[in-house]
Structure formats: C-alpha cells, structure tokens
Design a protein around this motif. Structure first.
Motif, short mmCIF file in Angstrom:
data_model
loop_
_atom_site.label_atom_id
_atom_site.label_comp_id
_atom_site.label_asym_id
_atom_site.label_seq_id
_atom_site.Cartn_x
_atom_site.Cartn_y
_atom_site.Cartn_z
N ARG A 118 46.36 39.83 40.83
CA ARG A 118 45.02 39.92 40.24
C ARG A 118 44.41 38.56 39.97
O ARG A 118 43.21 38.37 40.08
CB ARG A 118 45.06 40.72 38.95
N ARG A 119 45.22 37.60 39.56
CA ARG A 119 44.66 36.29 39.22
C ARG A 119 44.41 35.42 40.44
O ARG A 119 43.37 34.78 40.55
CB ARG A 119 45.60 35.57 38.25
N THR A 120 45.38 35.40 41.36
CA THR A 120 45.25 34.50 42.52
C THR A 120 44.62 35.17 43.72
O THR A 120 44.11 34.49 44.61
CB THR A 120 46.62 33.95 42.92
#
Length: 156
Positions: A118-120
């Motif tokens: 989700r973040r990267t």
C-alpha cells in the motif's frame, strides 16, 4: 400520487412496509433498553470468562453410514477414495459415495494471488499458486445398513 395503479397486492405490500418501518423506529422504554443492555453484558461476560465455549461442527468418529467407492487414487503415498475425471479417465464418475444415484459435479480451481504494497505500490504477481478440488453430490444412496436415504455431500 396516482391511485389508478394501486392493486390489492400493492396496497398490502405498502401496509407491510409501513408496519415494518414503525416497528423498527418505535420508541423504546428505559426498562426494555436496560433489559437488552444487561442481557448483552451477561452474554459477553460468559463468553469472555470461557463459560460458553464454541462447539466444533466435526463429524462423529468412525466411518459413518456411507460406503466409500472401492477405487482409490494414490496421492503422496495415501490412498483416497475419489475419482477425478481428468486424471482417472474421461468416463469416470466424480461420485465418492458407493451406491449413489443423483447429481454430482467436480471443479478444479487453480488460483494465483497478487500482492500490492500500500505504501510503496510494489506489485508481486503469481504468489501462492494452488490447485483446489471441490466435489458435490446430491441424491439418494444405499447405506451400510441397507436403507435408502437422501443425502447432500461436498468434498473440498
């Protein structure tokens, strides 16, 4: 509002909907509210203390009343009583119950997964590829005791 389209069925449906609406949105007394709150608290306390334990839905020990098919398929050194039409021949029956008459079906499902961080936003494809087998049966069978019974079975 047009009244010429109202039939007796639609009037009944409207009355039912109005009654349901009034039942959901009726005022509640303090006594009923406290009864519900105390009941929920007692149930939650009993579950938390371990007084009420969930029961498993496992079958009883033993082989039961159903006779398995006599033919077996060997997987990883273990004989299982199943016929898989692509692997055991095109004319084989996917039924796993002996003396069975009814509908049966089989499905082989090959699945893969994709993971997205989700973040990267990093994407991993083709994770956890697995081959699954599902069989269902519904019909009548003759059990070990000779009685004919209705039955629905599934094998996942």
């Amino acid at each position: 509002m047009r009244f010429d389209n109202l039939t007796q069925d639609r009037i009944k449906t409207r009355q039912t909907l109005v009654a349901r609406h009034l039942a959901w949105h009726a005022q509640i007394s303090r006594r009923k509210f406290l009864e519900g709150a105390v009941g929920a608290s007692v149930l939650g306390g009993a579950l938390g203390a371990g007084l009420l334990r969930p029961m498993s839905a496992a079958a009883a020990p033993g082989i039961g009343n159903v006779l398995p098919i006599p033919t077996t398929l060997t997987l990883f050194g273990v004989d299982i009583h199943v016929q898989a039409p692509p692997f055991t021949g095109d004319n084989t029956d996917p039924s796993t119950v002996w003396n069975f008459q009814g509908a049966s079906g089989i499905a082989f499902i090959n699945t893969t997964a994709t993971r997205i961080h989700r973040r990267t936003g990093f994407v991993q494809k083709g994770l956890d590829s697995s081959m699954n087998h599902m069989t269902f049966l519904q019909g009548v069978y003759q059990g070990r005791d000779g009685h004919v019974r209705d039955g629905t079975f599934s094998f996942v």
